[in-house]
Design an enzyme around this catalytic site. Sequence first.
Site, PDB file in Angstrom:
ATOM      1  CG  ASP A 183      -7.310   5.002  -3.641  1.00 12.43           C
ATOM      2  OD1 ASP A 183      -8.512   4.926  -3.979  1.00 12.43           O
ATOM      3  OD2 ASP A 183      -6.426   4.237  -4.091  1.00 12.43           O
ATOM      4  CD  GLU A 228      -2.993  -0.774  -0.142  1.00 14.84           C
ATOM      5  OE1 GLU A 228      -3.030   0.346  -0.682  1.00 14.84           O
ATOM      6  OE2 GLU A 228      -3.638  -1.742  -0.575  1.00 14.84           O
ATOM      7  CE1 TYR A 245      -6.659   3.251  -0.258  1.00 11.58           C
ATOM      8  CE2 TYR A 245      -4.287   3.274   0.116  1.00 11.58           C
ATOM      9  CZ  TYR A 245      -5.402   2.734  -0.491  1.00 11.58           C
ATOM     10  OH  TYR A 245      -5.256   1.652  -1.327  1.00 11.58           O
TER      11      TYR A 245
END
Length: 366
Positions: A146, A45, A128
Amino acid sequence: MKEQTFLEGFAVEDFQRDLIRWFEKEQRDLPWRKDNDPYKVWVSEIMLQQTKVDTVIPYFNKFIEQFPTLEALAEADEEEVLKAWEGLGYYSRIRNLHAAVKEVKEQYGGKIPDNREQFSKLKGVGPYTTGAVLSIAYGIPEPAVDGNVMRVLSRIFLVWEDIAKTGTRKLFEAIVRQIISRENPSYFNQALMELGALICTPRNPACLLCPVQAHCRALQEGVQTELPVKTKKTSVKQVAIAAAVLKDEHGKVLIHKRDSDGLLANLWEFPNCEVAHSRENPERQLEKFLKEEYGAIVQLEKPFAVLEHVFSHLVWNITVYDGKLVNGFTETEQLKLVDEREISLYAFPVSHQRIWREYKEKKTGG
């Protein structure tokens, strides 16, 4: 609540079913999806922020091979970690991740927290990343909103508010809290991201292939290409820079380590300075800078490259000179003379990797 107005008449369960079924069949085979290891999910991520999937895959595989566990990354030397990240850019991401995994090792015995309050307090972790890691790795129904997800949701729910504003992101987070699958939050969040990446693209969304087209209000109104609404960024600053590849009498190259904070912190570079538009030409300005800052007296030849390097907020226009070190001077921790073959051991930003490539090509006549 404001999100309730968007949810009126929305078939939440049907939407969840259509979205997750599509993801089960169509999801891409990505290395971080092979298991739900929270560490690998977290690394992926962070890598995927502002970087395309195809670019990330080889970096991720190499990074996990080098640092297979959270402990391995926590114990690694910063120079080694920066070198593994070299070329991905946005280096604050890896510095923050490195600091955060050390925090996890010290405070939580190496186990990544599985609750929002603890995980979101770690260095560099925003809403996020919190939502993505907790939902994908731990199956906790947290929103992961996002740019991709905001684009998808702005079309599905016909939201005309500016996605560049913090309030709009919070609105989408509130919507996701209402519609996320409690049974499979991992697939739900990943499916929204995948939909934005593959189908609901910024330009020319493939609406006919969309698994949730029946739920999309923008498609029903024929305005899908007008959404999302996003204010344009202000114009970026242009900065003129003079740089030099400098060699001493033994053929060693002078490299400099940037400061430990600010842009591209702790990365190595070829000596350079900003140049002002003045009567004094860039060559003279660079020579003066090198003498004043490093005590280095140099002879510069004609420039061999002019490069443009674009950041999100500024553009470097770099003129690069070939040159010789005329005097001996004292090396420091931030200023070294290295053999050409040693350069590959140091982490350089992309712009300075390009300088070195151009220099090698010039040398070999390539």
